[in-house]
Design a protein around this motif. Structure first.
Motif, PDB file in Angstrom:
ATOM      1  N   LEU A 108     -23.505  10.704  60.997  1.00  0.00           N
ATOM      2  CA  LEU A 108     -22.952  10.869  59.653  1.00  0.00           C
ATOM      3  C   LEU A 108     -23.397   9.735  58.730  1.00  0.00           C
ATOM      4  N   LEU A 109     -23.471   8.516  59.268  1.00  0.00           N
ATOM      5  CA  LEU A 109     -23.848   7.362  58.443  1.00  0.00           C
ATOM      6  C   LEU A 109     -25.274   7.471  57.902  1.00  0.00           C
ATOM      7  N   GLU A 110     -26.081   8.332  58.491  1.00  0.00           N
ATOM      8  CA  GLU A 110     -27.423   8.571  57.975  1.00  0.00           C
ATOM      9  C   GLU A 110     -27.384   9.422  56.713  1.00  0.00           C
ATOM     10  N   LYS A 111     -26.230  10.082  56.496  1.00  0.00           N
ATOM     11  CA  LYS A 111     -26.073  10.989  55.363  1.00  0.00           C
ATOM     12  C   LYS A 111     -24.945  10.593  54.428  1.00  0.00           C
ATOM     13  N   SER A 112     -24.286   9.488  54.703  1.00  0.00           N
ATOM     14  CA  SER A 112     -23.098   9.153  53.926  1.00  0.00           C
ATOM     15  C   SER A 112     -22.854   7.652  53.893  1.00  0.00           C
ATOM     16  N   GLU A 113     -22.208   7.207  52.826  1.00  0.00           N
ATOM     17  CA  GLU A 113     -21.665   5.857  52.827  1.00  0.00           C
ATOM     18  C   GLU A 113     -20.544   5.802  53.855  1.00  0.00           C
ATOM     19  N   PRO A 114     -20.264   4.635  54.436  1.00  0.00           N
ATOM     20  CA  PRO A 114     -19.173   4.530  55.408  1.00  0.00           C
ATOM     21  C   PRO A 114     -17.841   4.950  54.773  1.00  0.00           C
ATOM     22  N   PRO A 115     -16.993   5.654  55.511  1.00  0.00           N
ATOM     23  CA  PRO A 115     -15.684   6.033  54.974  1.00  0.00           C
ATOM     24  C   PRO A 115     -14.779   4.815  54.859  1.00  0.00           C
ATOM     25  N   ASN A 116     -13.780   4.909  54.019  1.00  0.00           N
ATOM     26  CA  ASN A 116     -12.810   3.816  53.918  1.00  0.00           C
ATOM     27  C   ASN A 116     -12.003   3.669  55.201  1.00  0.00           C
ATOM     28  N   LYS A 117     -11.672   4.802  55.789  1.00  0.00           N
ATOM     29  CA  LYS A 117     -10.856   4.790  57.002  1.00  0.00           C
ATOM     30  C   LYS A 117     -11.403   5.786  58.014  1.00  0.00           C
ATOM     31  N   ILE A 247     -16.272   0.566  73.071  1.00  0.00           N
ATOM     32  CA  ILE A 247     -15.339   0.041  72.073  1.00  0.00           C
ATOM     33  C   ILE A 247     -15.949  -1.170  71.355  1.00  0.00           C
ATOM     34  N   ASN A 248     -16.621  -2.033  72.102  1.00  0.00           N
ATOM     35  CA  ASN A 248     -17.287  -3.185  71.480  1.00  0.00           C
ATOM     36  C   ASN A 248     -18.270  -2.734  70.404  1.00  0.00           C
ATOM     37  N   ASN A 249     -19.112  -1.771  70.750  1.00  0.00           N
ATOM     38  CA  ASN A 249     -20.134  -1.304  69.812  1.00  0.00           C
ATOM     39  C   ASN A 249     -19.518  -0.541  68.636  1.00  0.00           C
ATOM     40  N   PHE A 250     -18.513   0.280  68.941  1.00  0.00           N
ATOM     41  CA  PHE A 250     -17.851   1.066  67.901  1.00  0.00           C
ATOM     42  C   PHE A 250     -17.132   0.154  66.905  1.00  0.00           C
ATOM     43  N   PHE A 251     -16.349  -0.793  67.429  1.00  0.00           N
ATOM     44  CA  PHE A 251     -15.584  -1.691  66.555  1.00  0.00           C
ATOM     45  C   PHE A 251     -16.505  -2.626  65.765  1.00  0.00           C
ATOM     46  N   LYS A 252     -17.586  -3.042  66.389  1.00  0.00           N
ATOM     47  CA  LYS A 252     -18.554  -3.887  65.689  1.00  0.00           C
ATOM     48  C   LYS A 252     -19.162  -3.133  64.510  1.00  0.00           C
ATOM     49  N   LEU A 253     -19.470  -1.851  64.722  1.00  0.00           N
ATOM     50  CA  LEU A 253     -20.036  -1.024  63.656  1.00  0.00           C
ATOM     51  C   LEU A 253     -19.024  -0.817  62.531  1.00  0.00           C
ATOM     52  N   LEU A 254     -17.763  -0.548  62.894  1.00  0.00           N
ATOM     53  CA  LEU A 254     -16.722  -0.347  61.890  1.00  0.00           C
ATOM     54  C   LEU A 254     -16.498  -1.619  61.078  1.00  0.00           C
ATOM     55  N   ASN A 255     -16.560  -2.755  61.747  1.00  0.00           N
ATOM     56  CA  ASN A 255     -16.395  -4.026  61.051  1.00  0.00           C
ATOM     57  C   ASN A 255     -17.518  -4.245  60.038  1.00  0.00           C
ATOM     58  N   SER A 256     -18.744  -3.937  60.438  1.00  0.00           N
ATOM     59  CA  SER A 256     -19.881  -4.114  59.532  1.00  0.00           C
ATOM     60  C   SER A 256     -19.795  -3.163  58.343  1.00  0.00           C
ATOM     61  N   ASN A 257     -19.119  -2.013  58.552  1.00  0.00           N
ATOM     62  CA  ASN A 257     -18.953  -1.033  57.481  1.00  0.00           C
ATOM     63  C   ASN A 257     -17.696  -1.280  56.645  1.00  0.00           C
ATOM     64  N   LYS A 258     -16.911  -2.301  57.077  1.00  0.00           N
ATOM     65  CA  LYS A 258     -15.629  -2.575  56.419  1.00  0.00           C
ATOM     66  C   LYS A 258     -14.729  -1.344  56.410  1.00  0.00           C
ATOM     67  N   THR A 259     -14.697  -0.659  57.540  1.00  0.00           N
ATOM     68  CA  THR A 259     -13.903   0.560  57.703  1.00  0.00           C
ATOM     69  C   THR A 259     -12.672   0.275  58.561  1.00  0.00           C
ATOM     70  N   GLU A 260     -11.514   0.675  58.080  1.00  0.00           N
ATOM     71  CA  GLU A 260     -10.281   0.527  58.848  1.00  0.00           C
ATOM     72  C   GLU A 260     -10.195   1.650  59.879  1.00  0.00           C
ATOM     73  N   ILE A 261      -9.516   1.392  60.994  1.00  0.00           N
ATOM     74  CA  ILE A 261      -9.356   2.431  62.010  1.00  0.00           C
ATOM     75  C   ILE A 261      -7.881   2.667  62.295  1.00  0.00           C
ATOM     76  N   TYR A 262      -7.540   3.937  62.388  1.00  0.00           N
ATOM     77  CA  TYR A 262      -6.183   4.356  62.737  1.00  0.00           C
ATOM     78  C   TYR A 262      -6.264   5.211  63.995  1.00  0.00           C
ATOM     79  N   VAL A 263      -5.455   4.890  64.970  1.00  0.00           N
ATOM     80  CA  VAL A 263      -5.377   5.689  66.191  1.00  0.00           C
ATOM     81  C   VAL A 263      -4.004   6.342  66.235  1.00  0.00           C
ATOM     82  N   ILE A 264      -3.992   7.649  66.316  1.00  0.00           N
ATOM     83  CA  ILE A 264      -2.747   8.410  66.395  1.00  0.00           C
ATOM     84  C   ILE A 264      -2.743   9.158  67.723  1.00  0.00           C
ATOM     85  N   TRP A 265      -1.743   8.885  68.541  1.00  0.00           N
ATOM     86  CA  TRP A 265      -1.649   9.601  69.810  1.00  0.00           C
ATOM     87  C   TRP A 265      -1.071  10.986  69.548  1.00  0.00           C
TER      88      TRP A 265
END
Length: 344
Positions: A108-117, A247-265
């Motif tokens: 998706l990031l190849e086609k879009s700016e990073p989402p806010n969340k 998780i390391n790679n995912f969170f590192k990418l989200l941090n570089s994109n300044k994207t917040e993450i929400y986990v809902i069980w």
């Protein structure tokens, strides 16, 4: 006379048959090459990837929603987007696991700016699940099949060869060269079906059209009270080295994109949920995610639906999925309500 016959037989075996086989291989390769721009679409994840690849560049997104089939069931049916927000429905199913969501997000990031969340609403087992063998081939390898994707996938799987009959010459040849003739369905049949327009991908990453019922209407819906007795079932949520790397790679990418993450069980059967609390598995997983978020200076929020809104066993049609009608509508009401609170 016998020598002439033997000579013809040898010519037939050594030249004519191999030549015919070569012509058939070339024929199928040419067909495959001519429709190379049309993806084989066999399931929902294929549809989402195909739709993303066809997108014009998206300049802003409020959030994207990931999740397993428990959430996909309602995201495809109900409009979960809070008013005036822009969002995409990237829910899949457990078969692709969080690694599938990660690869989908990178595409998706190849086609879009990073989402806010970035919001993940799923059962806990979805996060730690890594597909194996035929499931891995169907939901990872054959979907994310570029060289870059394959290199990414290989990071999370041991280089140890799986138990395949490589001693058989044909099997070794098939696995090494990936010829179209050995995989006609995925390289020709499914792409042709896509080429002919029989597959609709337009709604692959959108939310459903039905408005989420308000609480008063929910109360009037008739709930299915039929009780189904399942064998006790637990979904593994082991924290492996592969999961930690993901998780390391995912969170590192989200941090570089300044994207917040929400986990809902997502809703869990009350007896299974109580088992997770008793063993401490859910708390261990949550603490692991919080620690990793802290490491990568990432804003993480976790919300547990089963804690705030218990779902009894009668709410489920099988071990994981909610029944049609009241219980799915109820989950959609809870989820949309919580999605609204994350943006105001």
């Amino acid at each position: 006379m016998r020598k002439i016959k033997n000579k013809k037989a040898i010519t037939f075996l050594l030249f004519k048959i191999p030549f015919c086989i070569l012509m058939v291989i070339i024929f199928f390769e040419l067909i495959s090459y001519s429709i190379r721009d049309y993806r084989a679409i066999r399931h929902g994840l294929d549809r989402k990837v195909a739709k993303i690849e066809s997108l014009n560049y998206i300049h802003s997104l409020d959030f994207i929603l990931f999740g397993d089939s428990v959430t996909k069931d309602i995201a495809d049916k109900y409009n979960l987007i809070p008013q005036n927000l822009k969002a995409l429905n990237l829910t899949t199913n457990k078969a692709s696991g969080l690694i599938g969501s990660y690869l989908l997000y990178k595409k998706l990031l190849e086609k879009s700016e990073p989402p806010n969340k970035l919001i993940i609403s799923s059962t806990p087992g979805f996060l730690t699940y890594f597909p194996q063998h035929k499931t891995k081939e169907l939901y990872l390898n054959s979907v994310f099949n570029s060289k870059k994707d394959k290199n990414e996938i290989s990071k999370y799987y041991s280089s140890k060869k799986q138990k395949v009959s490589y001693y058989k010459i044909l099997t070794k040849f098939k696995n090494k060269y990936k010829l179209t003739i050995f995989n006609i369905n995925e390289k020709i049949i499914y792409p042709i079906i896509n080429f002919l327009g029989f597959i609709n991908i337009n709604d692959a990453i959108t939310f459903g059209k039905i408005e989420v019922p308000n609480i008063e209407l929910l109360k009037s819906l008739e709930s299915n009270k039929k009780i189904i007795n399942y064998e006790f079932y637990e979904s593994s949520i082991d924290i492996t080295k592969e999961f930690e790397l993901l998780i390391n790679n995912f969170f590192k990418l989200l941090n570089s994109n300044k994207t917040e993450i929400y986990v809902i069980w997502a809703p869990l059967r009350s007896n299974y949920y109580e088992s997770l609390l008793k063993t401490g598995d859910l708390i261990i997983l949550e603490n692991f995610l919080k620690e990793k978020a802290k490491t990568y200076n990432l804003k993480l929020n976790i919300f547990d639906i089963s804690d705030a809104y218990p779902f009894p066993p009668i709410a489920f049609r099988d071990v994981d999925h909610l029944k049609q009608g009241y219980w799915k509508a109820y989950y959609s009401y809870i989820l949309k309500k919580h999605l609204s609170t994350t943006h105001y």
